[in-house]
Design an enzyme around this catalytic site. Structure first.
Site, PDB file in Angstrom:
ATOM      1  N   ASP A 171      52.021 -10.094 -16.022  1.00 34.37           N
ATOM      2  CA  ASP A 171      53.440  -9.673 -16.912  1.00 34.37           C
ATOM      3  C   ASP A 171      52.716  -8.630 -17.696  1.00 34.37           C
ATOM      4  O   ASP A 171      53.548  -7.789 -18.443  1.00 34.37           O
ATOM      5  CB  ASP A 171      53.961 -10.707 -17.454  1.00 34.37           C
ATOM      6  CG  ASP A 171      55.094 -11.307 -16.793  1.00 34.37           C
ATOM      7  OD1 ASP A 171      55.262 -10.978 -15.512  1.00 34.37           O
ATOM      8  OD2 ASP A 171      55.397 -12.526 -16.891  1.00 34.37           O
TER       9      ASP A 171
ATOM     10  N   ASP B  99      59.029 -15.829  -7.160  1.00 30.32           N
ATOM     11  CA  ASP B  99      58.174 -15.895  -8.404  1.00 30.32           C
ATOM     12  C   ASP B  99      58.244 -17.397  -8.667  1.00 30.32           C
ATOM     13  O   ASP B  99      58.707 -18.462  -8.139  1.00 30.32           O
ATOM     14  CB  ASP B  99      59.202 -15.550  -9.489  1.00 30.32           C
ATOM     15  CG  ASP B  99      58.551 -15.245 -10.770  1.00 30.32           C
ATOM     16  OD1 ASP B  99      57.430 -15.687 -11.053  1.00 30.32           O
ATOM     17  OD2 ASP B  99      59.318 -14.635 -11.886  1.00 30.32           O
TER      18      ASP B  99
HETATM   19  C1  DGJ Z   1      57.974 -13.526 -14.423  1.00 28.83           C
HETATM   20  C2  DGJ Z   1      57.548 -12.454 -13.579  1.00 28.83           C
HETATM   21  O1  DGJ Z   1      56.332 -12.238 -13.874  1.00 28.83           O
HETATM   22  C3  DGJ Z   1      58.176 -11.244 -14.185  1.00 28.83           C
HETATM   23  O2  DGJ Z   1      57.838 -10.199 -13.643  1.00 28.83           O
HETATM   24  C4  DGJ Z   1      59.862 -11.584 -13.998  1.00 28.83           C
HETATM   25  O3  DGJ Z   1      60.105 -11.457 -12.706  1.00 28.83           O
HETATM   26  C5  DGJ Z   1      60.263 -12.817 -14.653  1.00 28.83           C
HETATM   27  N1  DGJ Z   1      59.405 -13.698 -14.437  1.00 28.83           N
HETATM   28  C6  DGJ Z   1      61.725 -13.085 -14.646  1.00 28.83           C
HETATM   29  O4  DGJ Z   1      62.000 -14.403 -15.054  1.00 28.83           O
END
Ligand code: DGJ
Length: 730
Positions: free
Chosen positions: A548, A478
């Protein structure tokens, strides 16, 4: 596929199956000019298109009006500060502070194969599958050279371009700008198609008129970004899925970029694409070189659909290296939306047990397992397991999950450092910042200065040692903030302008090492959702978290824009609970599953809280995924109707390469009263094959389904959907 050079006329011709690209060397000075890009043509000598026999004519005939020539000549790679006032493809500053540069023909080679690009992700092919033209150009005053590179692939209408710059002089030189491509062509009332977005609304398809002057999409955020995407297409007036001219340009890079179209006084267009020149300045000593990321160009005169399928095939075959590219991916359940930071080993085990019962194959532990990270304010950089949460350590948890019968995956955010972390307390200078200026926080974190070798070493070992410590088969990599305050405590003052690009190279280096040491690891890139969904990252990971936003209806827009270029097999898509965490919308469970099927299917919810009927639906969806995942991963994608263009329905099909089987996903966004059934016309089947259609008692020919169409009964209710399976009748 062929590349030829006509020695008499000094013309290069690059032919894909359906397109031609022609370049000519012009006049005594050997300007490299762009002649033609469009549908396949037989002739190579189309140099009349460059209008060099019209006023102002070439410099050998009329040097008095040299600037008029240079300012209108269709250039293959435009110079700077020497007469062409349009956008330059390259800009340099020499030792004396001067900035003129004009690259003229020196040499060329045509060969089988596709060269790799040093330190960069790039398309690849066996020698028998590709051909490349390299044109060497030089500035005869500065003594510097560049290589303009063009590669084509068997059975593909893509042309991949890149540029390498070599400082062959004995002096230092500063590269102030270097585009990966420049293309001059006449405007034909084109519009610009761009993929615009925001967090949770990535890559929505937008059209823009092209006016006089310059219009661009770009990112200076250090990553390709949620907001603008390293892709543009020029589309003709009558564009549709099956008709009209399209020129697509996609940048194989994961950092700052610009894609710009300039319409000049003579109604011609100059398109450039490359690393954004803001905050970019690269010092090259004698004999040093700079390699630009590549651009994948696709021309289609059969509308957007052919462009899309060309990108999908190219990326599946010649860009994504992972062995997973054509393998089934495990159906995963991720605990992020289930628990956020509030979990421990027992909670994860409960999720794993219920997931196993429903047929799910892997548990992914998301953010919050390390340091003292109980919210997003601390601990990035402290990659030590929090044993208050995972009692007995990580290996114990992984073994327990494996014993239940699930694989195990883990989340990292390797590029970051929290101000509240042991790592920052020890190495405050490891954060990217401008000394003396308080760096801007975002999600209360800073970005690590990965341009420093000791930082890369630390980050790599932190991740790799965790992976070595247990049976971990998947990593979600990430990146939750964008770069700002560009400065490094370790780079010389005259090299600070290199940081943004060196940062991206460092991310590539880390992922290269990781995938080499753990060749069977399933790597999924992610950036606050889909901010780094780009071809550069696809080279390292076969799938990328798309957004997200897991709401099925918003996902229709996001996934349509993403699938315009990227194969469904690369699109991270999960089923989550309702009301949806981002938009509060309530959609049927079935629709959430049907929409997630057009991607790497998974779940993002607390399965222990699902009702018995919902768990039964998970079971059915898992079976559906197994039934269709091969088709979705390897098939051809056809868009039938779009919610994005104001329609009430969204509809697309994936058909197998041999056209013996297909699935259609149909989503009714809003129902309407007192309406007939919906007619869809299905392009992409074999006209002469007869198809049995699930839910219909008669089989129809592909030609009938294409021209006469299929009637779909309107479901009762909003957000309802269905998957329609078609198989060839024998
Ligand atoms: C952003 C990601 O897109 C989410 O799926 C998740 O992993 C969060 N970060 C965690 O901080």
């Amino acid at each position: 596929m062929n590349i030829t050079y006509n020695n008499d006329k000094r013309i290069f011709k690059i032919d894909t199956d359906n397109s031609s690209y022609i370049i000519a060397i012009v006049d005594d000075e050997e300007f490299v000019g762009h002649v033609y890009y469009g549908p396949f043509v037989q002739d190579d000598d189309l140099s009349y298109l460059m209008r060099i026999n019209e006023n102002p004519r070439v410099p050998s005939v009329n040097n008095r009006d040299r600037s008029s020539f240079l300012d209108s000549f269709p250039s293959e790679y435009s110079g700077n500060n020497v007469g062409d006032y349009r956008e330059s493809a390259i800009a340099v500053t020499d030792k004396k502070g001067h900035s003129g540069i004009q690259l003229l023909y020196k040499n060329h080679r045509i060969f089988q194969g596709k060269p790799a690009l040093r330190g960069l992700p790039a398309t690849f092919a066996k020698d028998s599958e590709a051909m490349t033209l390299e044109i060497e150009v030089e500035d005869r005053v500065l003594n510097v050279e560049a290589v303009l590179r063009y590669s084509i692939f068997e059975g593909s209408d893509a042309i991949v371009r890149s540029v390498s710059f070599i400082n062959s002089s004995y002096e230092e030189i500063y590269l102030e700008k270097i585009m990966s491509m420049c293309l001059d062509m006449d405007d034909d009332n084109y519009k610009m198609l761009v993929l615009h977005g925001s967090w949770a609304r990535e890559r929505h398809i937008q059209y823009r008129q092209i006016g006089y002057g310059k219009q661009s999409v770009s990112s200076v955020r250090g990553e390709s970004s949620h907001q603008e995407h390293p892709f543009i297409a020029l589309v003709g007036e009558n564009i549709s899925q099956t008709t009209g001219d399209v020129y697509g340009f996609n940048f194989v890079y994961s950092g700052n970029f610009i894609a710009q179209v300039e319409k000049n006084q003579f109604d011609s267009l100059r398109i450039v694409m490359g690393i954004h020149p803001d905050n970019f300045r690269f010092k090259l000593g004698p004999k040093e070189s700079f390699v630009c990321p590549e651009v994948v160009m696709v021309y289609s005169n059969e509308g957007l659909g052919h462009m899309t399928r060309t990108y999908h095939d190219l990326y599946r075959k010649h860009l994504i290296r992972s062995p997973y590219v054509d393998k089934p991916r495990p159906i995963l359940i991720n605990n992020w939306e289930a628990t956020y930071f509030d979990f421990d080993d027992e909670k994860l085990i409960d999720i794993a047990k219920d997931a196993k019962e429903c047929g799910i194959e892997m548990l992914v532990m998301d953010d919050g397992w390390f340091g003292r990270r109980n919210d997003d304010n601390s601990s990035l950089g402290d990659w030590k397991v929090n044993e208050n949460k995972l009692k007995g350590g990580l290996k114990k948890l992984v073994d327990r999950v494996n014993d239940i019968g699930l694989k195990f995956g883990i989340w990292f955010e390797p590029e970051m450092i929290s101000p509240d972390s042991d790592l920052y307390r020890k190495h405050p200078d490891w954060a990217i910042c401008i000394p003396g200026r308080e760096a801007c926080r975002s999600r209360n974190q800073y970005v690590l200065d990965l341009t420093r070798e000791e930082v890369r070493k630390y980050v790599y070992e932190a991740v790799a040692s965790i992976l070595r410590s247990a049976n971990i088969q998947y990593v979600k990599w990430d990146m939750n903030r964008q770069l700002t305050d560009i400065g490094s405590a370790a780079i010389d003052s005259d090299r600070q302008g290199e940081l943004m690009h060196r940062y991206v190279l460092a991310v590539y280096e880390l992922q290269e090492r990781l995938t080499n040491e753990f060749p069977d690891l399933l790597l999924e890139n992610c950036s606050g959702g889909g901010a780094r969904f780009d071809p550069g990252m696809l080279y390292y990971s076969p799938q990328i978290w798309c957004s997200d936003d897991t709401d099925a209806i918003e996902r229709l827009l996001i996934q349509e824009g993403t699938a315009l270029i990227y194969p469904l097999s690369s699109i991270g898509a999960h089923v989550s609970v309702c009301p949806n965490h981002t938009v509060g919308r309530v959609t049927p469970f079935e629709t959430r599953g049907n929409v997630a099927l057009a991607g790497t299917f998974g779940y993002e919810l607390d399965i222990t809280k699902l009702s018995a009927p919902e768990k039964t639906m998970v079971n059915e969806q898992v079976k559906m995924y197994h039934r269709y995942s091969g088709l979705v991963r390897n098939g051809d994608y056809y868009r039938i109707a779009s919610y994005s263009s104001g329609g009430q329905i969204d509809c697309y099909m994936v058909v197998s390469k041999d056209k013996s089987e297909a699935i259609i996903t149909f989503v009714q966004v809003l129902n309407q009263p007192n309406r007939h059934s919906i007619k869809i016309k299905i392009d992409g089947l074999d006209d002469n094959k007869k198809y049995q259609i699930e839910g219909y008692d008669k089989a129809y020919y592909g030609s009938t389904l294409k021209h006469a169409g299929l009637l779909i009964e309107r479901p009762f209710g909003d957000f309802e959907s269905k998957i329609i399976h078609l198989v060839e009748e024998y």
